[in-house]
Design an enzyme around this catalytic site. Sequence first.
Site, short mmCIF file in Angstrom:
data_model
loop_
_atom_site.label_atom_id
_atom_site.label_comp_id
_atom_site.label_asym_id
_atom_site.label_seq_id
_atom_site.Cartn_x
_atom_site.Cartn_y
_atom_site.Cartn_z
N LYS A 105 0.86 -1.19 0.00
CA LYS A 105 0.00 0.00 0.00
C LYS A 105 0.89 1.22 0.00
O LYS A 105 2.02 1.18 0.49
CB LYS A 105 -0.89 0.01 1.25
CG LYS A 105 -2.15 0.83 1.09
CD LYS A 105 -3.22 0.06 0.36
CE LYS A 105 -4.51 0.84 0.24
NZ LYS A 105 -5.60 -0.03 -0.24
P1 NAD Z 1 -13.08 7.69 -2.70
O1 NAD Z 1 -12.05 8.70 -2.39
O2 NAD Z 1 -13.54 7.53 -4.11
O3 NAD Z 1 -14.40 7.96 -1.81
C1 NAD Z 1 -14.36 8.10 -0.42
C2 NAD Z 1 -15.74 8.52 0.07
O4 NAD Z 1 -15.72 8.55 1.51
C3 NAD Z 1 -16.16 9.90 -0.39
O5 NAD Z 1 -17.56 9.91 -0.65
C4 NAD Z 1 -15.85 10.79 0.83
O6 NAD Z 1 -16.64 11.96 0.89
C5 NAD Z 1 -16.21 9.81 1.95
N1 NAD Z 1 -15.57 10.18 3.22
C6 NAD Z 1 -14.29 10.57 3.41
N2 NAD Z 1 -14.11 10.86 4.71
C7 NAD Z 1 -15.28 10.63 5.33
C8 NAD Z 1 -15.72 10.77 6.66
N3 NAD Z 1 -14.89 11.20 7.62
N4 NAD Z 1 -17.00 10.45 6.94
C9 NAD Z 1 -17.84 10.02 5.97
N5 NAD Z 1 -17.48 9.87 4.69
C10 NAD Z 1 -16.22 10.19 4.38
O7 NAD Z 1 -12.52 6.31 -2.10
P2 NAD Z 1 -12.91 4.83 -2.55
O8 NAD Z 1 -11.96 4.40 -3.57
O9 NAD Z 1 -14.37 4.76 -2.78
O10 NAD Z 1 -12.53 4.02 -1.22
C11 NAD Z 1 -13.45 3.89 -0.13
C12 NAD Z 1 -13.00 2.76 0.78
O11 NAD Z 1 -12.97 1.54 0.01
C13 NAD Z 1 -11.60 2.91 1.37
O12 NAD Z 1 -11.59 2.34 2.64
C14 NAD Z 1 -10.74 2.11 0.43
O13 NAD Z 1 -9.54 1.67 1.03
C15 NAD Z 1 -11.67 0.96 0.11
N6 NAD Z 1 -11.37 0.25 -1.13
C16 NAD Z 1 -11.30 0.91 -2.32
C17 NAD Z 1 -11.04 0.19 -3.48
C18 NAD Z 1 -11.04 0.84 -4.84
O14 NAD Z 1 -10.95 0.10 -5.84
N7 NAD Z 1 -11.17 2.15 -4.97
C19 NAD Z 1 -10.82 -1.20 -3.41
C20 NAD Z 1 -10.92 -1.84 -2.18
C21 NAD Z 1 -11.20 -1.09 -1.05
#
Ligand code: NAD
Length: 413
Positions: A105
Amino acid sequence: MARSGYQWTTNTFLKRAMDALKLEEHYETLLVMPRREVRVELAIRMDDGSLGNFIGYRIQHDNSRGPYKGGLRYHPKADIDQVRSLASLMTWKTAVIDVPFGGAKGGIDADPAKLSVLELERLTRRFVDQIHDFIGERMDIPAPDVNTDQRVMGWFFDQYTRHHGFAPGVVTGKPVALHGSLGREAATGRGCLIAIREVLAAAGETVDGTSFAVQGFGNVGSWFARLVHAQRGKIVAVSDVRGGVHAGDGLDIPKLVEHAKATGSVVGFTGATPITNKELFAVDCDVLVPAALGHVIDENVAKDVLARYVLEAANGPCTVHGSDTLEQRGILCVPDIWANAGGVTASYFEWVQNLQQHRWTEERVNEELELHVVQAHRRIRETMARFGCSMRTAAFVLAVERVKAATDLRGIG
Ligand code: NAD
Protein backbone atom coordinates in the site's frame (compact mmCIF):
# COMPACT_ATOMS: atom_id res chain seq x y z
CA MET A 1 2.53 -0.79 18.98
CA ALA A 2 -0.51 1.13 20.29
CA ARG A 3 -3.33 -1.25 21.25
CA SER A 4 -5.75 0.86 19.24
CA GLY A 5 -3.91 1.65 15.99
CA TYR A 6 -4.72 0.25 12.57
CA GLN A 7 -1.78 -2.16 12.60
CA TRP A 8 -2.80 -3.51 15.97
CA THR A 9 -6.31 -4.18 14.63
CA THR A 10 -5.07 -6.03 11.54
CA ASN A 11 -2.48 -7.98 13.51
CA THR A 12 -5.06 -8.98 16.13
CA PHE A 13 -7.35 -10.41 13.44
CA LEU A 14 -4.34 -12.10 11.84
CA LYS A 15 -3.14 -13.54 15.15
CA ARG A 16 -6.57 -15.14 15.74
CA ALA A 17 -6.18 -16.99 12.43
CA MET A 18 -2.60 -17.99 13.22
CA ASP A 19 -3.72 -19.31 16.62
CA ALA A 20 -6.56 -21.29 15.00
CA LEU A 21 -3.97 -22.83 12.66
CA LYS A 22 -1.56 -23.40 15.57
CA LEU A 23 1.34 -21.92 13.58
CA GLU A 24 4.84 -21.99 15.04
CA GLU A 25 6.06 -18.69 16.46
CA HIS A 26 8.52 -17.89 13.67
CA TYR A 27 5.60 -17.36 11.29
CA GLU A 28 4.75 -14.25 13.28
CA THR A 29 7.96 -12.71 11.93
CA LEU A 30 7.52 -14.15 8.45
CA LEU A 31 3.87 -13.21 7.98
CA VAL A 32 3.45 -10.09 10.07
CA MET A 33 6.49 -7.92 9.31
CA PRO A 34 6.54 -5.94 6.03
CA ARG A 35 9.37 -6.91 3.66
CA ARG A 36 10.24 -3.33 2.71
CA GLU A 37 9.18 0.15 3.76
CA VAL A 38 9.91 3.19 1.61
CA ARG A 39 9.39 6.70 3.04
CA VAL A 40 10.03 9.70 0.84
CA GLU A 41 10.02 13.48 1.25
CA LEU A 42 8.01 15.15 -1.51
CA ALA A 43 8.76 18.83 -2.09
CA ILE A 44 6.74 20.46 -4.86
CA ARG A 45 6.28 24.00 -6.15
CA MET A 46 2.78 25.23 -5.23
CA ASP A 47 0.81 27.43 -7.64
CA ASP A 48 1.55 30.55 -5.56
CA GLY A 49 5.30 29.93 -5.80
CA SER A 50 5.69 28.61 -2.24
CA LEU A 51 7.15 25.19 -1.44
CA GLY A 52 4.78 22.35 -0.46
CA ASN A 53 6.23 19.53 1.65
CA PHE A 54 4.59 16.14 1.93
CA ILE A 55 5.55 12.65 3.09
CA GLY A 56 4.92 9.61 0.87
CA TYR A 57 5.04 5.92 1.77
CA ARG A 58 5.15 2.64 -0.07
CA ILE A 59 4.96 -0.36 2.23
CA GLN A 60 5.61 -3.75 0.61
CA HIS A 61 4.22 -6.33 2.97
CA ASP A 62 4.56 -9.73 1.27
CA ASN A 63 5.38 -11.04 -2.22
CA SER A 64 5.51 -14.78 -1.70
CA ARG A 65 2.47 -15.35 -3.98
CA GLY A 66 3.37 -12.75 -6.64
CA PRO A 67 4.33 -9.10 -7.16
CA TYR A 68 3.35 -6.63 -4.45
CA LYS A 69 -0.06 -5.09 -5.13
CA GLY A 70 -2.12 -2.37 -3.50
CA GLY A 71 -3.58 1.10 -3.76
CA LEU A 72 -2.36 4.63 -3.22
CA ARG A 73 -4.18 6.83 -0.73
CA TYR A 74 -3.93 10.62 -0.58
CA HIS A 75 -5.20 11.69 2.83
CA PRO A 76 -3.92 13.98 5.62
CA LYS A 77 -4.15 11.04 8.04
CA ALA A 78 -2.24 8.61 5.80
CA ASP A 79 0.60 7.77 8.20
CA ILE A 80 2.91 4.79 8.55
CA ASP A 81 0.62 2.95 11.01
CA GLN A 82 -2.33 3.16 8.65
CA VAL A 83 -0.38 2.32 5.48
CA ARG A 84 1.33 -0.68 7.13
CA SER A 85 -2.05 -2.04 8.16
CA LEU A 86 -3.50 -1.50 4.67
CA ALA A 87 -0.46 -3.20 3.07
CA SER A 88 -0.93 -6.25 5.27
CA LEU A 89 -4.66 -6.39 4.47
CA MET A 90 -3.73 -6.49 0.76
CA THR A 91 -1.62 -9.63 1.29
CA TRP A 92 -4.59 -11.42 2.87
CA LYS A 93 -7.04 -10.02 0.33
CA THR A 94 -5.13 -11.18 -2.75
CA ALA A 95 -4.76 -14.59 -1.11
CA VAL A 96 -8.47 -14.95 -0.18
CA ILE A 97 -9.63 -13.96 -3.65
CA ASP A 98 -6.86 -16.08 -5.16
CA VAL A 99 -5.07 -13.74 -7.55
CA PRO A 100 -1.29 -14.21 -7.93
CA PHE A 101 -0.19 -11.08 -6.09
CA GLY A 102 1.22 -10.14 -2.71
CA GLY A 103 0.29 -7.08 -0.68
CA ALA A 104 1.44 -3.46 -0.56
CA LYS A 105 0.00 0.00 0.00
CA GLY A 106 1.10 3.56 -0.56
CA GLY A 107 0.04 6.89 0.74
CA ILE A 108 0.77 10.59 0.76
CA ASP A 109 -0.26 12.76 3.70
CA ALA A 110 -1.92 15.33 1.42
CA ASP A 111 -5.49 16.60 1.27
CA PRO A 112 -6.35 16.75 -2.46
CA ALA A 113 -9.31 19.03 -1.68
CA LYS A 114 -6.74 21.71 -0.80
CA LEU A 115 -4.62 21.20 -3.95
CA SER A 116 -5.18 22.47 -7.47
CA VAL A 117 -5.22 19.92 -10.31
CA LEU A 118 -1.72 21.02 -11.33
CA GLU A 119 -0.41 20.66 -7.77
CA LEU A 120 -1.96 17.19 -7.55
CA GLU A 121 -0.28 16.22 -10.81
CA ARG A 122 3.12 17.59 -9.69
CA LEU A 123 2.78 15.71 -6.38
CA THR A 124 1.94 12.44 -8.14
CA ARG A 125 4.83 12.79 -10.60
CA ARG A 126 7.26 13.66 -7.78
CA PHE A 127 6.12 10.58 -5.87
CA VAL A 128 6.85 8.40 -8.92
CA ASP A 129 10.27 10.06 -9.28
CA GLN A 130 11.06 9.05 -5.70
CA ILE A 131 9.79 5.45 -5.75
CA HIS A 132 10.15 4.28 -9.38
CA ASP A 133 13.08 1.99 -8.62
CA PHE A 134 11.03 0.08 -6.05
CA ILE A 135 7.98 -0.59 -8.25
CA GLY A 136 7.44 -2.26 -11.63
CA GLU A 137 5.15 -4.51 -13.69
CA ARG A 138 6.65 -7.59 -12.07
CA MET A 139 7.67 -6.03 -8.77
CA ASP A 140 5.00 -3.79 -7.27
CA ILE A 141 1.84 -2.53 -8.94
CA PRO A 142 -0.08 0.39 -7.36
CA ALA A 143 -3.79 1.19 -7.94
CA PRO A 144 -6.41 3.77 -6.87
CA ASP A 145 -7.67 4.13 -3.30
CA VAL A 146 -9.13 7.00 -1.27
CA ASN A 147 -8.81 10.33 -3.14
CA THR A 148 -6.94 8.83 -6.08
CA ASP A 149 -8.64 7.94 -9.34
CA GLN A 150 -8.10 7.08 -13.01
CA ARG A 151 -6.61 10.47 -13.73
CA VAL A 152 -3.98 10.07 -11.00
CA MET A 153 -3.18 6.56 -12.29
CA GLY A 154 -2.75 7.99 -15.81
CA TRP A 155 -0.15 10.53 -14.55
CA PHE A 156 1.50 7.77 -12.55
CA PHE A 157 1.81 5.53 -15.63
CA ASP A 158 3.12 8.39 -17.77
CA GLN A 159 5.77 9.42 -15.24
CA TYR A 160 6.95 5.84 -14.78
CA THR A 161 7.40 5.42 -18.55
CA ARG A 162 9.71 8.47 -18.55
CA HIS A 163 12.06 6.50 -16.31
CA HIS A 164 11.63 2.95 -17.61
CA GLY A 165 9.91 3.04 -21.02
CA PHE A 166 6.46 1.70 -21.94
CA ALA A 167 5.12 -0.44 -19.09
CA PRO A 168 1.33 -0.07 -18.73
CA GLY A 169 1.14 -2.92 -16.20
CA VAL A 170 3.04 -0.87 -13.60
CA VAL A 171 -0.22 0.56 -12.29
CA THR A 172 -3.88 -0.47 -12.55
CA GLY A 173 -7.12 1.51 -12.44
CA LYS A 174 -5.92 3.55 -15.44
CA PRO A 175 -8.38 5.27 -17.80
CA VAL A 176 -9.75 2.82 -20.41
CA ALA A 177 -8.26 5.04 -23.14
CA LEU A 178 -4.84 4.62 -21.51
CA HIS A 179 -4.55 0.82 -21.17
CA GLY A 180 -7.16 0.57 -18.42
CA SER A 181 -9.67 -2.28 -18.25
CA LEU A 182 -13.36 -2.16 -18.99
CA GLY A 183 -15.24 -2.90 -15.79
CA ARG A 184 -12.40 -1.86 -13.42
CA GLU A 185 -14.02 1.35 -12.20
CA ALA A 186 -17.17 -0.41 -10.98
CA ALA A 187 -15.40 -3.61 -9.89
CA THR A 188 -15.00 -2.96 -6.16
CA GLY A 189 -18.67 -2.02 -5.81
CA ARG A 190 -19.65 -4.97 -8.02
CA GLY A 191 -17.58 -7.35 -5.91
CA CYS A 192 -19.29 -6.01 -2.78
CA LEU A 193 -22.68 -6.64 -4.41
CA ILE A 194 -21.76 -10.22 -5.34
CA ALA A 195 -20.44 -10.83 -1.80
CA ILE A 196 -23.60 -9.63 -0.05
CA ARG A 197 -25.79 -11.42 -2.62
CA GLU A 198 -24.04 -14.70 -1.72
CA VAL A 199 -24.30 -14.03 2.03
CA LEU A 200 -28.01 -13.21 1.72
CA ALA A 201 -28.59 -16.27 -0.48
CA ALA A 202 -27.00 -18.49 2.19
CA ALA A 203 -29.72 -17.23 4.56
CA GLY A 204 -32.48 -17.66 1.96
CA GLU A 205 -32.66 -13.92 1.23
CA THR A 206 -32.21 -11.77 -1.88
CA VAL A 207 -30.86 -8.29 -2.68
CA ASP A 208 -34.31 -7.44 -4.08
CA GLY A 209 -36.23 -6.02 -1.12
CA THR A 210 -33.22 -5.81 1.23
CA SER A 211 -32.44 -2.37 2.67
CA PHE A 212 -28.96 -0.81 2.86
CA ALA A 213 -27.29 2.22 4.49
CA VAL A 214 -24.00 3.25 2.86
CA GLN A 215 -21.30 5.47 4.38
CA GLY A 216 -19.13 6.96 1.62
CA PHE A 217 -20.26 7.89 -1.88
CA GLY A 218 -16.96 7.80 -3.74
CA ASN A 219 -15.86 5.11 -6.16
CA VAL A 220 -16.86 2.14 -4.01
CA GLY A 221 -19.98 3.48 -2.26
CA SER A 222 -21.55 5.08 -5.33
CA TRP A 223 -20.97 2.08 -7.62
CA PHE A 224 -22.27 -0.28 -4.95
CA ALA A 225 -25.39 1.87 -4.48
CA ARG A 226 -26.00 2.02 -8.25
CA LEU A 227 -25.67 -1.73 -8.70
CA VAL A 228 -27.85 -2.54 -5.67
CA HIS A 229 -30.49 -0.09 -6.91
CA ALA A 230 -30.44 -1.80 -10.33
CA GLN A 231 -31.16 -5.12 -8.56
CA ARG A 232 -34.12 -3.55 -6.73
CA GLY A 233 -32.33 -3.36 -3.39
CA LYS A 234 -33.40 -0.36 -1.28
CA ILE A 235 -30.72 2.20 -0.37
CA VAL A 236 -32.29 4.06 2.58
CA ALA A 237 -29.30 6.21 3.60
CA VAL A 238 -26.06 7.48 2.13
CA SER A 239 -23.39 9.82 3.46
CA ASP A 240 -20.08 11.38 2.51
CA VAL A 241 -17.52 13.55 4.28
CA ARG A 242 -19.98 16.49 4.38
CA GLY A 243 -23.02 14.64 5.80
CA GLY A 244 -25.80 12.28 4.78
CA VAL A 245 -29.34 11.83 3.52
CA HIS A 246 -32.07 9.39 4.55
CA ALA A 247 -35.31 8.17 2.95
CA GLY A 248 -37.07 5.20 4.57
CA ASP A 249 -38.74 4.24 1.27
CA GLY A 250 -35.44 4.23 -0.57
CA LEU A 251 -33.36 6.93 -2.30
CA ASP A 252 -33.52 7.50 -6.06
CA ILE A 253 -29.88 6.53 -6.63
CA PRO A 254 -29.49 7.60 -10.30
CA LYS A 255 -30.79 11.06 -9.32
CA LEU A 256 -28.55 11.13 -6.24
CA VAL A 257 -25.52 10.31 -8.42
CA GLU A 258 -26.41 13.27 -10.67
CA HIS A 259 -26.83 15.52 -7.63
CA ALA A 260 -23.48 14.45 -6.16
CA LYS A 261 -21.77 14.98 -9.53
CA ALA A 262 -23.22 18.47 -9.83
CA THR A 263 -22.63 19.64 -6.24
CA GLY A 264 -19.74 17.48 -5.03
CA SER A 265 -21.81 15.94 -2.21
CA VAL A 266 -24.95 13.96 -1.40
CA VAL A 267 -25.89 16.76 1.05
CA GLY A 268 -28.84 18.89 -0.07
CA PHE A 269 -30.52 16.13 -2.11
CA THR A 270 -34.24 16.93 -2.30
CA GLY A 271 -36.81 14.35 -1.23
CA ALA A 272 -34.63 13.06 1.62
CA THR A 273 -34.02 13.95 5.26
CA PRO A 274 -30.54 15.19 6.26
CA ILE A 275 -28.67 12.91 8.71
CA THR A 276 -25.20 12.94 10.21
CA ASN A 277 -22.57 10.29 9.62
CA LYS A 278 -23.07 9.18 13.23
CA GLU A 279 -26.82 8.74 12.71
CA LEU A 280 -26.23 6.69 9.56
CA PHE A 281 -24.71 3.85 11.57
CA ALA A 282 -27.90 3.53 13.64
CA VAL A 283 -30.32 3.68 10.70
CA ASP A 284 -32.99 0.99 10.56
CA CYS A 285 -31.87 -1.25 7.68
CA ASP A 286 -30.81 -4.83 6.88
CA VAL A 287 -27.24 -4.16 5.74
CA LEU A 288 -24.89 -1.44 6.97
CA VAL A 289 -22.13 -0.69 4.44
CA PRO A 290 -19.13 1.34 5.63
CA ALA A 291 -17.49 2.43 2.32
CA ALA A 292 -15.31 5.34 3.42
CA LEU A 293 -12.53 5.22 5.99
CA GLY A 294 -11.13 2.88 8.64
CA HIS A 295 -12.03 2.47 12.34
CA VAL A 296 -15.46 4.07 12.05
CA ILE A 297 -17.22 1.22 13.90
CA ASP A 298 -15.92 0.95 17.45
CA GLU A 299 -17.77 -0.70 20.37
CA ASN A 300 -19.88 2.42 20.99
CA VAL A 301 -21.06 2.61 17.40
CA ALA A 302 -21.46 -1.18 17.18
CA LYS A 303 -23.88 -1.35 20.11
CA ASP A 304 -26.31 0.97 18.29
CA VAL A 305 -26.22 -0.79 14.91
CA LEU A 306 -29.70 -1.98 13.94
CA ALA A 307 -28.65 -3.79 10.76
CA ARG A 308 -28.34 -7.60 10.67
CA TYR A 309 -25.28 -7.51 8.43
CA VAL A 310 -22.25 -5.23 8.16
CA LEU A 311 -20.59 -5.35 4.74
CA GLU A 312 -17.03 -4.02 4.96
CA ALA A 313 -16.70 -2.23 1.63
CA ALA A 314 -14.03 0.04 3.18
CA ASN A 315 -10.71 -1.31 4.39
CA GLY A 316 -10.56 -1.84 8.14
CA PRO A 317 -13.81 -0.06 9.06
CA CYS A 318 -14.20 -1.97 12.35
CA THR A 319 -11.93 -1.77 15.38
CA VAL A 320 -11.32 -5.07 17.17
CA HIS A 321 -13.82 -4.15 19.90
CA GLY A 322 -16.30 -2.90 17.29
CA SER A 323 -16.04 -6.17 15.38
CA ASP A 324 -16.35 -8.26 18.56
CA THR A 325 -19.38 -6.26 19.71
CA LEU A 326 -21.12 -6.86 16.37
CA GLU A 327 -20.37 -10.57 16.61
CA GLN A 328 -21.64 -10.78 20.22
CA ARG A 329 -24.85 -9.10 19.09
CA GLY A 330 -25.33 -11.70 16.35
CA ILE A 331 -24.64 -9.26 13.51
CA LEU A 332 -22.77 -10.97 10.69
CA CYS A 333 -19.74 -8.93 9.66
CA VAL A 334 -18.66 -9.62 6.07
CA PRO A 335 -14.90 -8.97 6.23
CA ASP A 336 -13.10 -6.44 4.05
CA ILE A 337 -10.46 -8.86 2.77
CA TRP A 338 -13.20 -10.71 0.92
CA ALA A 339 -16.00 -8.11 0.64
CA ASN A 340 -14.03 -5.46 -1.25
CA ALA A 341 -11.62 -7.75 -3.11
CA GLY A 342 -13.44 -7.15 -6.42
CA GLY A 343 -11.20 -4.12 -7.06
CA VAL A 344 -7.93 -5.98 -6.87
CA THR A 345 -9.41 -8.87 -8.85
CA ALA A 346 -10.27 -6.56 -11.75
CA SER A 347 -6.86 -4.93 -11.30
CA TYR A 348 -5.38 -8.37 -11.87
CA PHE A 349 -7.44 -8.68 -15.09
CA GLU A 350 -6.17 -5.25 -16.18
CA TRP A 351 -2.56 -6.31 -15.50
CA VAL A 352 -3.06 -9.55 -17.46
CA GLN A 353 -4.46 -7.56 -20.41
CA ASN A 354 -1.52 -5.12 -20.22
CA LEU A 355 1.09 -7.88 -20.21
CA GLN A 356 -0.62 -9.62 -23.14
CA GLN A 357 -1.44 -6.39 -25.00
CA HIS A 358 -4.96 -7.72 -25.38
CA ARG A 359 -8.35 -6.26 -24.41
CA TRP A 360 -11.13 -8.20 -22.67
CA THR A 361 -14.81 -7.35 -23.04
CA GLU A 362 -16.60 -5.95 -20.02
CA GLU A 363 -18.73 -9.13 -19.94
CA ARG A 364 -15.60 -11.25 -19.59
CA VAL A 365 -14.26 -9.04 -16.76
CA ASN A 366 -17.57 -9.26 -14.90
CA GLU A 367 -17.95 -13.01 -15.44
CA GLU A 368 -14.46 -13.78 -14.17
CA LEU A 369 -14.94 -11.42 -11.23
CA GLU A 370 -18.10 -13.29 -10.32
CA LEU A 371 -16.21 -16.62 -10.39
CA HIS A 372 -13.50 -15.38 -8.02
CA VAL A 373 -15.89 -13.83 -5.48
CA VAL A 374 -18.28 -16.81 -5.45
CA GLN A 375 -15.48 -19.37 -5.19
CA ALA A 376 -13.90 -17.46 -2.28
CA HIS A 377 -17.27 -17.46 -0.51
CA ARG A 378 -17.48 -21.25 -0.79
CA ARG A 379 -14.00 -21.67 0.63
CA ILE A 380 -14.68 -19.19 3.47
CA ARG A 381 -17.87 -21.08 4.42
CA GLU A 382 -15.98 -24.41 4.42
CA THR A 383 -13.32 -22.83 6.65
CA MET A 384 -15.96 -21.43 9.02
CA ALA A 385 -17.37 -24.94 9.37
CA ARG A 386 -13.90 -26.49 9.79
CA PHE A 387 -12.83 -24.12 12.60
CA GLY A 388 -16.22 -23.10 14.03
CA CYS A 389 -15.11 -19.48 13.73
CA SER A 390 -16.38 -16.10 12.54
CA MET A 391 -16.41 -15.19 8.86
CA ARG A 392 -13.53 -12.77 9.46
CA THR A 393 -11.30 -15.36 11.13
CA ALA A 394 -12.18 -17.89 8.41
CA ALA A 395 -11.16 -15.44 5.67
CA PHE A 396 -7.85 -14.79 7.45
CA VAL A 397 -7.29 -18.54 8.00
CA LEU A 398 -7.83 -19.25 4.30
CA ALA A 399 -5.46 -16.42 3.35
CA VAL A 400 -2.78 -17.39 5.87
CA GLU A 401 -2.86 -21.02 4.70
CA ARG A 402 -2.20 -19.89 1.11
CA VAL A 403 0.53 -17.39 1.97
CA LYS A 404 2.19 -19.84 4.36
CA ALA A 405 2.19 -22.56 1.68
CA ALA A 406 3.93 -20.23 -0.80
CA THR A 407 6.38 -19.04 1.88
CA ASP A 408 7.26 -22.63 2.84
CA LEU A 409 7.65 -23.74 -0.78
CA ARG A 410 9.99 -20.85 -1.60
CA GLY A 411 12.04 -21.54 1.50
CA ILE A 412 13.78 -19.05 3.70
CA GLY A 413 17.30 -19.64 2.33
P1 NAD B 1 -13.08 7.69 -2.70
O1 NAD B 1 -12.05 8.70 -2.39
O2 NAD B 1 -13.54 7.53 -4.11
O3 NAD B 1 -14.40 7.96 -1.81
C1 NAD B 1 -14.36 8.10 -0.42
C2 NAD B 1 -15.74 8.52 0.07
O4 NAD B 1 -15.72 8.55 1.51
C3 NAD B 1 -16.16 9.90 -0.39
O5 NAD B 1 -17.56 9.91 -0.65
C4 NAD B 1 -15.85 10.79 0.83
O6 NAD B 1 -16.64 11.96 0.89
C5 NAD B 1 -16.21 9.81 1.95
N1 NAD B 1 -15.57 10.18 3.22
C6 NAD B 1 -14.29 10.57 3.41
N2 NAD B 1 -14.11 10.86 4.71
C7 NAD B 1 -15.28 10.63 5.33
C8 NAD B 1 -15.72 10.77 6.66
N3 NAD B 1 -14.89 11.20 7.62
N4 NAD B 1 -17.00 10.45 6.94
C9 NAD B 1 -17.84 10.02 5.97
N5 NAD B 1 -17.48 9.87 4.69
C10 NAD B 1 -16.22 10.19 4.38
O7 NAD B 1 -12.52 6.31 -2.10
P2 NAD B 1 -12.91 4.83 -2.55
O8 NAD B 1 -11.96 4.40 -3.57
O9 NAD B 1 -14.37 4.76 -2.78
O10 NAD B 1 -12.53 4.02 -1.22
C11 NAD B 1 -13.45 3.89 -0.13
C12 NAD B 1 -13.00 2.76 0.78
O11 NAD B 1 -12.97 1.54 0.01
C13 NAD B 1 -11.60 2.91 1.37
O12 NAD B 1 -11.59 2.34 2.64
C14 NAD B 1 -10.74 2.11 0.43
O13 NAD B 1 -9.54 1.67 1.03
C15 NAD B 1 -11.67 0.96 0.11
N6 NAD B 1 -11.37 0.25 -1.13
C16 NAD B 1 -11.30 0.91 -2.32
C17 NAD B 1 -11.04 0.19 -3.48
C18 NAD B 1 -11.04 0.84 -4.84
O14 NAD B 1 -10.95 0.10 -5.84
N7 NAD B 1 -11.17 2.15 -4.97
C19 NAD B 1 -10.82 -1.20 -3.41
C20 NAD B 1 -10.92 -1.84 -2.18
C21 NAD B 1 -11.20 -1.09 -1.05
